[in-house]
Design a protein around this motif. Structure first.
Motif, PDB file in Angstrom:
ATOM      1  N   ALA A   1      14.788 -19.762 -17.921  1.00  0.00           N
ATOM      2  CA  ALA A   1      15.005 -20.051 -16.494  1.00  0.00           C
ATOM      3  C   ALA A   1      14.887 -21.541 -16.213  1.00  0.00           C
ATOM      4  O   ALA A   1      15.667 -22.110 -15.443  1.00  0.00           O
TER       5      ALA A   1
ATOM      6  N   HIS B   1      12.500  -7.831 -14.947  1.00  0.00           N
ATOM      7  CA  HIS B   1      12.601  -9.010 -14.084  1.00  0.00           C
ATOM      8  C   HIS B   1      14.057  -9.443 -13.878  1.00  0.00           C
ATOM      9  O   HIS B   1      14.357 -10.624 -13.698  1.00  0.00           O
TER      10      HIS B   1
ATOM     11  N   ARG C   1      17.158 -16.874 -10.004  1.00  0.00           N
ATOM     12  CA  ARG C   1      16.961 -18.218 -10.535  1.00  0.00           C
ATOM     13  C   ARG C   1      18.193 -18.777 -11.216  1.00  0.00           C
ATOM     14  O   ARG C   1      18.487 -19.963 -11.147  1.00  0.00           O
TER      15      ARG C   1
ATOM     16  N   GLN D   1      14.620 -11.289 -10.499  1.00  0.00           N
ATOM     17  CA  GLN D   1      14.066 -12.646 -10.489  1.00  0.00           C
ATOM     18  C   GLN D   1      14.935 -13.588 -11.317  1.00  0.00           C
ATOM     19  O   GLN D   1      15.176 -14.735 -10.930  1.00  0.00           O
ATOM     20  N   LEU D   2      15.411 -13.096 -12.454  1.00  0.00           N
ATOM     21  CA  LEU D   2      16.277 -13.934 -13.299  1.00  0.00           C
ATOM     22  C   LEU D   2      17.590 -14.244 -12.588  1.00  0.00           C
ATOM     23  O   LEU D   2      18.084 -15.376 -12.617  1.00  0.00           O
TER      24      LEU D   2
END
Lengths: 326, 326
Positions: free
Chosen positions: B314, B25, B32, B28-29
């Protein structure tokens, strides 16, 4: 420590709930927001109906009067239907007010526009109360599932339909009788069409779709079927097989597109929504890391919905400087 | 756009899950957090076991080596037991690292101290993964229920116990056989004492109690009973009455004090925890406005727990400047 001036658009069940909850939870709001929240104005439709509000509260049928209140910071919108809700929210944003809405029909269609408009004006738009009543699904998805890829959302989003299906199965009642009980309890409107034909759940599903997938499927492509075609015989036949009909709103990624449906589905006991009964709502989220989680609770009602609006204010209000900074 | 350097303390199931999830991920990290997260070091106990990590990752048995890494920002703590987990977390905080822990035994006892210490050093301590596996109960309570007065929390917090009870009922197995299956599935440890005697659920309940009520009941006053005294005959007798045994952790306000218990409870079908089956966990929260909501999902497992830790990063990382400002 000042006061946060708020106005209430609409004084039906939800509006009254917000009014009372702001008063009964004054201390908690003050602790969280660093200021007291005061409802200074209420927008109503019928000027001849007696309203149980404090003397200092402006009660008016004229939205412009509310907009003109000096220092107004928050607008709670609890009107039904696209208009005038949408226009009022747009104007409130332009005036620099944060908007907290419970209006699902309006937000399903205009959510994107409102959020863009709010961003441009540096204010917050909260819509937790549009979907699944008091259950904090919107902000849980937005803030607690930022890394997971969400692949699918399956949900029971209409408490009235779920209540009727539960009554039919448990008490062996035909649809019409179960509907009448829902109406006696105040769950279903005099005209229950939006609930039992699936339109209400459809709006909420479109709101979830925009949040989770950043878009909505083509509305015309979504299969929408209510519970009104189900007979007691259908429900009893399912029960004999150990299954239950649940009115399920479903949206998932399918290649590059989104597929969605809202319809009665036969589910087995191991399904996460099988045990959701009565007027409860529930949302099951399928994430790439988390697997499957389900949030369940009261899907409607005076205080659960008011709870969603007030928690939305408490959570969102704080976040605004940060939101703008991003 | 830089890199957020993170270290992993412990490389068991959870640690490996975090390592893999951070890699799978990555995008995605980055989206964010505005920066890539890189696991630069892993603390292990046994230096002779082969570890499946990238060549550039420091693998060490010496925590001081990890602390000495220049620019280390985040420490994921996935060790079991009070020590050395607590000391490591305290030192990491002192070094200015944000700490994300999954260590429930440690956090139940030292959570308050860690949070105070973190506040003093301007860092974030996330503990979502300590309680209810992947289900985001900690941050939902902390951020989505800020105005409601929470009166009670009832929960299924030990997936192994719930799995065993489900197997006993569904497959008519005696306790020992159901336990053996749980062990085969990797749910129960070789020494399953903490799970089946209720100690694991107790720790998680104490963590929830501190969060919800700002304190814990006197540990010695809490009735803690596991599922190990339940026989197949008990379970079958309940089933015949339409009831189920659930291992329920319960904490509520009683006057000026807090009352808590962790024990098998007979619940009827309308109870929110009746339908929680297998290794799932669930937490029911009773709020002054919202009524009763339930969050349910996988109570353990490699990726659900990793999900909780990464989502915690996150969500928390972003919130730090704001937290310090309050």
């Amino acid at each position: 420590m000042g006061t946060i001036k708020a106005a209430l658009l609409g004084f039906g069940t939800v509006g009254q709930g917000v009014y009372e909850a702001v008063r009964s939870h004054r201390q908690q709001l003050k602790a969280r927001l660093g200021a007291e929240v005061e409802i200074v104005a209420v927008l109503i439709k019928n000027p001849y109906k007696k309203r149980d509000v404090g003397r200092s509260v402006l009660v008016t049928t004229d939205f412009e009067e509310i907009l003109a209140i000096p220092g107004l910071e928050v607008v709670f919108e609890a009107i039904v239907g696209e208009e005038p809700g949408f226009s009022y929210c747009m104007k409130a944003i332009e005036k620099g007010c944060h908007v907290i809405t419970a209006n699902k029909v309006m937000f399903a269609k205009y959510g994107e526009i409102l959020l863009e408009h709010a961003k441009a004006h540096g204010v917050y738009v909260g819509y937790e109360a549009t979907t699944a009543g008091g259950v904090p699904v919107i902000r849980t998805i937005a803030h607690q599932l930022q890394v997971n890829d969400i692949q699918r959302v399956q949900a029971i989003l209409n408490g009235t339909s779920n209540f009727i299906l539960t009554e039919m199965r448990e008490k062996h009642l035909p649809f019409e009788e179960a509907l009448a009980i829902a109406q006696q309890h105040g769950y279903a409107e005099a005209d229950p069409g939006n609930d039992i034909e699936g339109k209400d759940a459809f709006c909420k599903l479109m709101i979830l779709s925009r949040l989770v997938f950043g878009g909505q499927p083509d509305w015309k492509e979504v299969e929408v079927e209510g519970i009104n075609a189900l007979t007691l015989a259908d429900v009893e036949k399912a029960e004999k097989k150990g299954l239950r009909y649940k009115h399920i709103a479903d949206v998932y990624r399918y290649g590059d597109t989104l597929k969605a449906s809202v319809k009665p589905v036969l589910v087995p006991p191991e399904h996460a929504l099988y045990a959701i009964e009565g007027v409860n709502n529930a949302v099951t989220i399928y994430g790439s890391l988390i697997g499957k989680i389900t949030l369940a609770g009261p899907g409607a009602g005076k205080f659960p919905t008011a709870s969603a609006m007030i928690e939305d204010l408490a959570g969102g209000y704080r976040r605004i400087p940060q939101m703008n900074a991003i």
